[in-house]
Enzyme design. Structure first.
Site, PDB file in Angstrom:
ATOM      1  N   GLU A 191       3.322 -19.881   7.718  1.00  0.00           N
ATOM      2  CA  GLU A 191       4.074 -19.688   6.470  1.00  0.00           C
ATOM      3  C   GLU A 191       5.397 -20.433   6.569  1.00  0.00           C
ATOM      4  OE1 GLU A 191       5.740 -19.243   3.186  1.00  0.00           O
ATOM      5  OE2 GLU A 191       3.740 -18.323   3.294  1.00  0.00           O
ATOM      6  N   HIS A 240      -0.497  18.800  -1.744  1.00  0.00           N
ATOM      7  CA  HIS A 240      -0.389  18.736  -0.281  1.00  0.00           C
ATOM      8  C   HIS A 240      -1.733  19.080   0.346  1.00  0.00           C
ATOM      9  CE1 HIS A 240       1.366  19.167   3.728  1.00  0.00           C
ATOM     10  NE2 HIS A 240       0.668  20.297   3.842  1.00  0.00           N
TER      11      HIS A 240
END
Length: 462
Positions: free
Chosen positions: A202, A439
């Site tokens: 990159e 949860h």
């Protein structure tokens, strides 16, 4: 050119990818008489050569990794290798099912579907298969193709594009990936899971360089842990064949050798030779220029998707297509806030975001007006169960709304829906904090992050 003057469609669409078929379906739903022209397969790049097949490969890679690591969960399993033909069958079966469903949708909405290579022949017509298709309005949606660099010839064997990578009949022993954006890191992730020795090149200073720098650094850390190599901050110079592969040389003289080179430097618009410029459509570097309502400078012509210089995401093209259809049907339309579009890179771990980066927020609002908070997934029960690491980062205008949500971790792409609502509804941290999240879910990590930003952290350290 045969011209059936008795048939003038309300909307003629050139290109049947995400933007084109979305406009066709919505236009027909609103009572428009629509013709949709596509030279290859309905669904375009996303369905056949992009989003869907790459995510199938990534999921196959995830299964491979889970098999190797099964003993961590008390499961006895043996990894015996990758049957790439079977992987492709799985991938192709997914595509085939979606393709048939889409064909049925278009037929059921009574869209006139024309298979053939179309060309804009006037501001109100497209020529295809020796026929001139007339329309009161034309929508250009011809998409994009993989880009390369001058002097870098993609041969489909040793030097390949993402199109070739999706049908490769082997798992390469080693691969260099030129480009550390979305396409590059997704293939790096999948190939590493399949057993390939991967190096990403990159030229900019970080992987996924358009993301918040914190997300990039977290991904780089995770890739190092996975053994995915990368070289940042130096640009590509040349590629040459070796006896049994490819050698890549960078601008600083450093060289890398591998069996294949995947060129993943982005995608360029498909616009050459299609009559756009001849009909006076304003363009820039191959892109068709549009205003915020996707209108070109020619009153009867609009354009959407990868053909225009907006975010190259299938869901963006889809939204732009709907916008055009609704505008032509006389509905009130609102321009797209491109910052409010969810963005997901489906590597392992996933990178997901919506809104603007911390750096951009400081540029827009001033450094003293921006608050950033990081919530580590180590405090999230479901993430612990999944054995994934990462963070959720919130960017807030001081005493105001959350303007950026940046997440790294497995399955974070599934959390970006709520993040999108937080940004687009200009939510205050306290407003999100009062919502009850289930949860144990990874979703509650978003709630916990907003609790912390609202000044009442529970499962996070001060």
């Amino acid at each position: 050119m045969a011209n059936d003057a008795s048939t003038v469609f309300d909307l003629v669409i050139l290109g049947g990818g995400s933007g084109g078929y979305a406009a066709a379906l919505r236009g027909a739903q609103l009572g428009l008489d629509v013709a949709l022209i596509e030279k290859n397969k309905l669904g375009g790049t996303c369905l056949h050569n992009g989003c869907i097949p790459t995510k199938a490969l990534l999921h196959a890679g995830e299964i491979a990794d889970q098999t190797r690591e099964a003993d961590q969960f008390g499961i006895k399993a043996t990894f015996e290798g990758i049957d790439i033909a079977a992987v492709h069958k799985y991938k192709d079966d997914v595509i085939s099912g979606l393709y048939k469903g889409l064909q049925g949708l278009v037929a059921s909405r009574k869209v006139t579907y024309i298979e053939g290579e179309g060309r804009l022949s006037s501001p109100t017509s497209v020529d295809v298969n020796g026929r001139r298709v007339q329309g009161r309005h034309i929508l250009l949606a011809t998409g994009s193709v993989p880009k390369s660099l001058p002097g870098l010839e993609i041969d489909g064997n040793r030097i390949i594009s993402s199109d070739h990578a999706l049908t490769l009949d082997r798992v390469p022993q080693s691969a260099i990936i030129l480009g550390g954006g979305v396409i590059g890191v997704e293939f790096a992730s999948a190939w590493k899971s399949f057993g390939t020795d991967v190096t990403v090149i990159e030229g900019l200073k970080h992987l996924v360089p358009v993301e918040d720098e914190n997300s990039s650094k977290l991904l780089e850390r995770a890739f190092r842990k996975r053994g995915i190599k990368f070289n940042l901050g130096t640009f590509f110079e040349k590629a040459e064949y070796t006896q049994d592969g490819v050698r890549v040389t960078l601008a600083d003289g450093k060289t890398f050798d591998a069996e294949v080179l995947l060129v993943a430097i982005g995608r360029g618009p498909v616009s050459q030779g299609l009559g756009y410029e001849e009909q006076g459509v304003a363009m820039d570097r191959g892109y068709v220029l549009v205003d915020e309502y996707m209108r070109t400078n020619v009153p009867t012509i609009s354009a959407v998707g990868d053909l225009v210089p907006t975010l190259q995401l299938a869901h963006v093209g889809f939204a732009e297509g709907i916008l055009v259809a609704e505008r032509l049907a006389g509905l009130k339309t609102v321009p797209i806030d491109y910052d409010g579009v969810p963005r997901v890179t489906y590597c392992h771990p996933e990178v997901a975001s919506v809104g603007i980066t911390e750096a951009k927020a400081k540029e827009v609002y001033g450094a003293d007006k921006v608050v950033a908070l990081k919530y580590n997934l180590a405090g999230n029960g479901k993430s612990k169960i999944l054995k994934t690491a990462g963070e959720i980062k919130l960017v807030q205008v001081k005493d105001g709304a959350v303007v950026g949500v940046h997440m790294v971790g497995d399955r974070m792409g599934e959390q970006v829906g709520e993040a999108q609502l937080v940004y687009n509804w200009e939510a205050l941290p306290a407003e999100v904090a009062q919502l009850i999240h289930a949860h144990p879910t990874q979703n509650e990590a978003l709630g916990e992050a907003h609790l912390a930003l609202a000044g009442k952290p529970l499962h996070s350290h001060d």
